[in-house]
Design a protein around this motif. Structure first.
Motif, short mmCIF file in Angstrom:
data_model
loop_
_atom_site.label_atom_id
_atom_site.label_comp_id
_atom_site.label_asym_id
_atom_site.label_seq_id
_atom_site.Cartn_x
_atom_site.Cartn_y
_atom_site.Cartn_z
N ASN A 81 -19.18 -11.30 21.41
CA ASN A 81 -20.19 -11.24 22.14
C ASN A 81 -21.18 -10.26 21.48
OD1 ASN A 81 -18.71 -12.29 24.33
ND2 ASN A 81 -18.20 -10.33 25.31
N ARG A 82 -21.35 -9.91 20.28
CA ARG A 82 -21.95 -8.88 19.79
C ARG A 82 -22.54 -9.34 18.41
NH1 ARG A 82 -21.19 -3.13 20.85
NH2 ARG A 82 -19.84 -2.69 23.03
N GLY A 119 -25.01 -15.50 25.31
CA GLY A 119 -25.48 -16.35 24.53
C GLY A 119 -25.03 -16.61 23.02
N SER A 120 -23.89 -16.01 22.83
CA SER A 120 -23.06 -16.31 21.58
C SER A 120 -22.62 -17.71 21.54
CB SER A 120 -22.20 -14.99 21.34
OG SER A 120 -21.27 -14.92 22.42
N GLY A 121 -21.95 -18.06 22.68
CA GLY A 121 -21.41 -19.37 22.74
C GLY A 121 -19.92 -19.55 22.43
N ARG A 127 -15.16 -20.21 16.04
CA ARG A 127 -15.13 -20.57 14.61
C ARG A 127 -15.77 -19.56 13.78
NH1 ARG A 127 -18.45 -23.92 12.95
NH2 ARG A 127 -19.53 -24.75 15.04
N GLY A 128 -16.51 -18.31 14.48
CA GLY A 128 -17.22 -17.55 13.95
C GLY A 128 -16.87 -16.29 13.66
N PHE A 129 -15.35 -15.83 13.91
CA PHE A 129 -15.20 -14.33 13.80
C PHE A 129 -14.69 -13.98 12.61
CE2 PHE A 129 -11.27 -11.34 14.20
CZ PHE A 129 -12.02 -10.42 14.86
N GLU A 130 -14.58 -15.09 11.60
CA GLU A 130 -14.21 -14.43 10.04
C GLU A 130 -15.82 -14.03 9.74
OE1 GLU A 130 -12.36 -15.76 6.06
OE2 GLU A 130 -12.21 -17.25 7.60
N GLU A 131 -16.67 -14.83 10.02
CA GLU A 131 -18.08 -14.61 9.45
C GLU A 131 -18.63 -13.32 9.98
OE1 GLU A 131 -22.62 -16.14 9.33
OE2 GLU A 131 -21.10 -17.60 9.86
N SER A 132 -18.29 -13.07 11.43
CA SER A 132 -18.79 -11.86 12.16
C SER A 132 -18.14 -10.59 11.64
CB SER A 132 -18.36 -11.64 13.60
OG SER A 132 -18.94 -13.07 14.30
N LEU A 133 -16.88 -10.83 11.23
CA LEU A 133 -16.04 -9.62 10.95
C LEU A 133 -16.41 -9.14 9.23
CD1 LEU A 133 -13.65 -7.91 11.89
CD2 LEU A 133 -12.17 -9.42 10.67
N THR A 149 -26.23 -15.09 4.61
CA THR A 149 -26.55 -16.30 5.01
C THR A 149 -25.24 -17.07 5.37
OG1 THR A 149 -28.56 -16.60 3.64
CG2 THR A 149 -27.63 -18.73 4.45
N GLY A 150 -25.24 -17.36 6.68
CA GLY A 150 -24.09 -18.30 7.09
C GLY A 150 -24.19 -19.23 8.09
N GLU A 151 -23.27 -19.50 8.54
CA GLU A 151 -23.05 -20.82 9.53
C GLU A 151 -23.87 -19.99 10.85
OE1 GLU A 151 -20.53 -23.80 12.21
OE2 GLU A 151 -19.63 -22.47 10.80
N PHE A 152 -23.31 -18.74 11.27
CA PHE A 152 -23.73 -18.29 12.50
C PHE A 152 -24.92 -17.08 12.48
CE2 PHE A 152 -19.64 -20.03 13.51
CZ PHE A 152 -19.73 -20.77 14.45
N PHE A 153 -25.04 -16.59 11.20
CA PHE A 153 -25.72 -15.62 11.10
C PHE A 153 -26.78 -15.39 9.62
CE2 PHE A 153 -22.07 -13.64 12.99
CZ PHE A 153 -22.82 -13.37 14.38
N ASP A 154 -27.98 -15.21 9.75
CA ASP A 154 -28.73 -15.27 8.67
C ASP A 154 -29.51 -13.95 8.67
OD1 ASP A 154 -28.71 -17.63 7.19
OD2 ASP A 154 -29.27 -18.61 9.14
#
Length: 343
Positions: A81-82, A119-121, A127-133, A149-154
């Protein structure tokens, strides 16, 4: 030697308002410090009465100011969520304000309506936990500047302010996939109440294999586990715990709204019976022995104690005091110089 902290939900029990539930968390944390316990970790939930606190880091900030000695942790801040950078800034700020006392625990959460509201979806949850972590870990690593730079965050190159200290981030794990991910990143595990010790051993084994392969020292990690803990010298107290906790779960957890229809409903009464049988519930000596046996079986020597089950603040306060007295007799302090005892 083990350390014992409280795990506080801030549940909205019958007859109280959510604001009162939040104030009780503060009262219980102060009582934990008086009782000689080692810390308090707080939960985070949205839109349900199972837990009234929507921000574990905000509650942690208040508890750090309301106490003097004990560690304060989040169990957990819901990373799905963050934004990882925003959470990293909050964690670094708390670490700067209370050096050595703040502990950040994060988790993936569930497929709840929170994802839509914030709005995180669902895609990021799935699929985004690894990138977030990974981004959160990088932000708190002590690097002066971070870009991503990644799929969910730039994230454009930005200064890390306040700087991170490289302290551990705990990862809540209920499956081997998450345990392996945490191991690859060298992040210790936060284990829940829902599984027996033998299942936790499997997660820890999977974590250790990945950590060793990634070049981390698995013996330097301080994992934590969560336990229902209630000193009860008679059947009436156990029955009271069973009734209150079943009601909280049935009403509070039943308020979750899932973005994935078709999830099966849980038999909360059966789950509470299982927890009472498996966890540290009974006379003081039994509670101390059960916690010690779990630590011996898993190797996890920082234990978070869920003490609010009865709901009544006087009864919870008595439970906290009794736990402090019982566990001090068994030696709760970690050896000086150990990784777990280091600030």
């Amino acid at each position: 030697m083990s350390a014992h902290d409280l795990f506080l939900l801030g549940g909205v029990f019958p007859g109280i308002a959510p604001a009162a539930a939040l104030r009780r968390v503060v009262s219980y944390a102060r009582q934990a410090e008086t009782a000689g316990l080692d810390g308090v970790w707080t939960a985070e939930h949205h839109f349900i009465e199972y837990g009234a606190s929507p921000s574990a880091t905000l509650m942690a900030a208040h508890l750090l100011a309301a106490t003097e000695r004990i560690q304060i942790g989040t169990a957990v801040a819901v990373l799905s969520n963050r934004h990882p950078v925003a959470l990293g800034e909050e964690a670094a700020t708390l670490d700067a304000l209370a050096p050595g006392r703040f502990r950040l625990g994060v988790g993936r959460g569930g497929p709840w309506i929170d994802l839509d509201v914030f709005g995180s979806g669902l895609d990021r949850y799935e699929r985004g936990f690894e990138e977030s972590l990974g981004l959160l870990r990088r932000w708190l690593s002590g690097d002066a500047e971070v870009a991503h730079t990644g799929e969910f965050f730039d994230v454009l190159p930005v200064r890390v302010m306040p700087p991170g200290t490289g302290r551990p981030v705990w990862v809540a794990a209920t499956g081997e996939g998450t345990a392996r991910l945490a191991g690859r990143l060298g992040m210790p595990l936060l284990l829940g109440m829902h599984a027996p010790d033998e299942d936790h051993v499997k997660l820890l084994t999977a974590w250790r294999r990945e950590a060793e392969t990634a070049g981390f020292d698995p013996d330097a990690a301080e994992h934590v586990s969560t336990h229902l803990a209630q000193i009860a010298d008679d059947h009436a107290t156990v029955d009271r715990l069973r009734s209150s906790l079943t009601e909280l779960l049935t009403r509070g957890v039943g308020q979750y709204v899932s973005l994935k229809p078709g999830r099966g409903a849980r038999d909360h009464a059966a789950y509470v019976d299982w927890m009472i049988g498996r966890h540290a519930v009974g006379p003081a000596d039994h509670v101390a022995e059960r916690l010690a046996a779990s630590a011996e079986a898993t190797g996890v020597r920082r234990q978070l104690l869920m003490v609010e089950g009865i709901g009544d603040p006087d009864a919870v306060g008595e439970n906290i005091a009794a736990l402090g007295a019982a566990l001090s007799r068994t030696g709760t302090a970690l050896p000086e110089g150990s990784a777990a005892a280091a600030p």
